[in-house]
Design an enzyme around this catalytic site. Structure first.
Site, PDB file in Angstrom:
ATOM      1  N   CYS A 234      -8.048  -4.809  -3.760  1.00 10.01           N
ATOM      2  CA  CYS A 234      -6.308  -4.362  -3.188  1.00 10.01           C
ATOM      3  C   CYS A 234      -7.516  -4.552  -2.123  1.00 10.01           C
ATOM      4  O   CYS A 234      -8.069  -3.846  -1.256  1.00 10.01           O
ATOM      5  CB  CYS A 234      -6.138  -3.691  -3.977  1.00 10.01           C
ATOM      6  SG  CYS A 234      -4.216  -3.453  -2.899  1.00 10.01           S
TER       7      CYS A 234
ATOM      8  N   LYS B 202       2.824  -5.373 -12.123  1.00  9.81           N
ATOM      9  CA  LYS B 202       2.544  -4.593 -11.548  1.00  9.81           C
ATOM     10  C   LYS B 202       3.513  -4.597 -11.128  1.00  9.81           C
ATOM     11  O   LYS B 202       3.898  -4.422 -10.684  1.00  9.81           O
ATOM     12  CB  LYS B 202       1.098  -4.393 -10.792  1.00  9.81           C
ATOM     13  CG  LYS B 202       0.609  -2.919 -10.371  1.00  9.81           C
ATOM     14  CD  LYS B 202       0.167  -3.270  -9.388  1.00  9.81           C
ATOM     15  CE  LYS B 202      -0.212  -1.628  -8.991  1.00  9.81           C
ATOM     16  NZ  LYS B 202      -1.659  -2.056  -7.687  1.00  9.81           N
TER      17      LYS B 202
ATOM     18  N   ARG C   4       6.616  -0.299  -1.849  1.00 11.48           N
ATOM     19  CA  ARG C   4       6.164  -1.034  -1.938  1.00 11.48           C
ATOM     20  C   ARG C   4       6.996  -2.424  -3.561  1.00 11.48           C
ATOM     21  O   ARG C   4       6.020  -2.684  -4.041  1.00 11.48           O
ATOM     22  CB  ARG C   4       4.408  -1.232  -2.847  1.00 11.48           C
ATOM     23  CG  ARG C   4       3.423   0.231  -2.177  1.00 11.48           C
ATOM     24  CD  ARG C   4       2.097  -0.370  -3.066  1.00 11.48           C
ATOM     25  NE  ARG C   4       1.485   0.836  -1.900  1.00 11.48           N
ATOM     26  CZ  ARG C   4       0.590   1.908  -2.102  1.00 11.48           C
ATOM     27  NH1 ARG C   4       0.977   2.133  -3.231  1.00 11.48           N
ATOM     28  NH2 ARG C   4      -0.211   2.351  -1.327  1.00 11.48           N
TER      29      ARG C   4
ATOM     30  N   LYS D 238       0.358  -2.665 -15.879  1.00 19.10           N
ATOM     31  CA  LYS D 238       0.413  -1.445 -14.993  1.00 19.10           C
ATOM     32  C   LYS D 238       1.591  -0.876 -14.989  1.00 19.10           C
ATOM     33  O   LYS D 238       2.424  -1.690 -14.027  1.00 19.10           O
ATOM     34  CB  LYS D 238      -0.769  -1.674 -13.987  1.00 19.10           C
ATOM     35  CG  LYS D 238      -0.651  -0.375 -13.718  1.00 19.10           C
ATOM     36  CD  LYS D 238      -2.011  -0.397 -12.281  1.00 19.10           C
ATOM     37  CE  LYS D 238      -2.195   1.081 -11.321  1.00 19.10           C
ATOM     38  NZ  LYS D 238      -3.096   0.818 -10.885  1.00 19.10           N
TER      39      LYS D 238
ATOM     40  N   SER E 227      -2.148   7.346 -14.117  1.00 22.76           N
ATOM     41  CA  SER E 227      -2.493   8.583 -13.599  1.00 22.76           C
ATOM     42  C   SER E 227      -1.340  10.010 -14.368  1.00 22.76           C
ATOM     43  O   SER E 227      -1.167  10.509 -14.722  1.00 22.76           O
ATOM     44  CB  SER E 227      -2.579   8.345 -12.297  1.00 22.76           C
ATOM     45  OG  SER E 227      -1.890   7.620 -10.716  1.00 22.76           O
TER      46      SER E 227
ATOM     47  N   TYR F  39      -8.382   7.080 -17.474  1.00 21.30           N
ATOM     48  CA  TYR F  39      -9.267   8.339 -17.203  1.00 21.30           C
ATOM     49  C   TYR F  39      -9.073   9.600 -18.060  1.00 21.30           C
ATOM     50  O   TYR F  39      -9.997   9.747 -18.056  1.00 21.30           O
ATOM     51  CB  TYR F  39      -8.476   9.193 -16.231  1.00 21.30           C
ATOM     52  CG  TYR F  39      -7.718   8.119 -15.499  1.00 21.30           C
ATOM     53  CD1 TYR F  39      -8.528   7.911 -14.519  1.00 21.30           C
ATOM     54  CD2 TYR F  39      -6.686   7.609 -15.061  1.00 21.30           C
ATOM     55  CE1 TYR F  39      -8.123   6.938 -12.789  1.00 21.30           C
ATOM     56  CE2 TYR F  39      -6.075   6.975 -14.214  1.00 21.30           C
ATOM     57  CZ  TYR F  39      -7.145   6.948 -13.117  1.00 21.30           C
ATOM     58  OH  TYR F  39      -6.447   5.556 -12.007  1.00 21.30           O
TER      59      TYR F  39
END
Length: 327
Positions: A119, A198, A220, A251, A277, A316
């Site tokens: 990206c 996404k 976005r 996502k 996240s 994560y």
């Protein structure tokens, strides 16, 4: 019917429950994200993501070795360049930070699968995922010119040794463009993991701190998907399959498990879920306050992605989960 049929019979002991369990999380399902920055001996914790760090290449290698030793099969690399510009030069330059990290990891830990995020938002000086029209302040990315940047980026990442290319910018036709570019440069065997569905999600906030990729203006929503849509996700996946995607991703994951399920029902390709996240940080914050059991909540969440149909989970929590699964 009751009393002849009693579902509790199969729940009486731990052994019985494990024998009939329909979905089991294993370390082989996990992919660990890492953030590479220029410099040496750098390990800067992301304030909004406890336990997650921006790492210089030498520290990335150390992390990669630990990941390998835990049995986690793959990492995904994100880069944070020293300089940013309108052409996203740091994304496709052969001396870019992700290219350096990829080369170092593949040299030190050759059996670890290195996925590279393809990206541009971390590399542009405006934080959007491609070229913008001159004077644009809304974030309307120019699709087709941006494809040329993505092609250069993917080829550069492949030259550096990337095992998997993972385009995430949600440009129309990006899978086909990257597939053709890779094939033209004799990288026919490098698979593409497409961020096929996404969403324009509020759950990305901490990631943008970690990757220094927040848009300087606009948003976005002209290229990422509306959170209210599900059929559109199927269309995006169908197009990516036709263009040559080898794997597809949803996502975020936690609020989109219905999408994971619907995509799994429509394709035989591996489906990845990105435990993003914001999802991670909510669990961490609640655990740090003693409100939840971090281990149990994390493993339950990751197992739920498997139950929804995910074959791969980017998270994560990967290192912690790997340790807990060994206990």
């Amino acid at each position: 019917m009751f009393p002849t049929i009693r579902p509790r019979r199969l729940r009486q002991t731990d052994v019985l429950r494990r024998m009939v369990r329909e979905n089991t999380l294993t370390v082989n399902d996990l992919i660990y994200p890492l953030f590479a920055v220029p410099g040496n001996a750098i390990a800067k914790e992301v304030v909004s993501m406890p336990g997650v760090y921006q790492l210089s290449v030498d520290k990335i290698v150390d992390e990669a070795k630990e990941v390998r030793d835990l049995g986690i099969p793959a990492i995904i690399l994100f880069g944070i360049p020293e300089d940013k510009d309108t052409d996203a030069t740091g994304a496709w330059h052969d001396c870019g930070i992700v290219q350096k990290a990829t080369e170092a990891v593949k040299k030190a830990v050759p059996d670890l699968v290195v996925i590279v995020d393809t990206c541009l938002c971390e590399y542009t000086n405006h934080g959007h995922c491609g070229y913008l029209e001159t004077g644009d302040l809304t974030g309307r990315v120019l699709n087709d010119p941006t494809l040329e940047l993505l092609k250069k980026t993917a080829v550069s990442q492949a030259n550096a040794g990337a095992d998997v290319i993972a385009p995430s910018g949600m440009m129309d036709g990006f899978v086909q463009a990257i597939r053709e570019a890779l094939d033209d440069h004799d990288f026919q065997n490098i698979p593409i993991l497409s961020y096929a569905a996404k969403y324009a999600s509020a759950y990305y906030g901490p990631f943008r701190d970690a990757a220094d990729s927040s848009p300087q203006f606009g948003d976005r929503r002209t290229y990422q998907m509306d959170p209210g849509n599900s059929r559109e996700a199927l269309k995006e996946v169908e197009l990516d399959l036709l263009e040559g995607a080898d794997m597809v991703m949803v996502k975020p994951a936690l609020s989109y498990m219905d999408i994971i399920w619907r995509i799994k029902e429509m394709t035989n390709l591996p489906v990845a879920a990105y435990n993003v996240s914001g999802e991670y940080s909510m669990v961490k914050a609640a655990a740090l306050n003693g409100w939840i059991d971090e281990q149990k909540v994390t493993l339950e969440t990751l197992t739920s992605f498997k139950r929804a149909g995910a074959d791969l989970i980017l998270t994560y929590h990967a290192k912690d989960a790997a340790r807990w699964l060994q206990d």
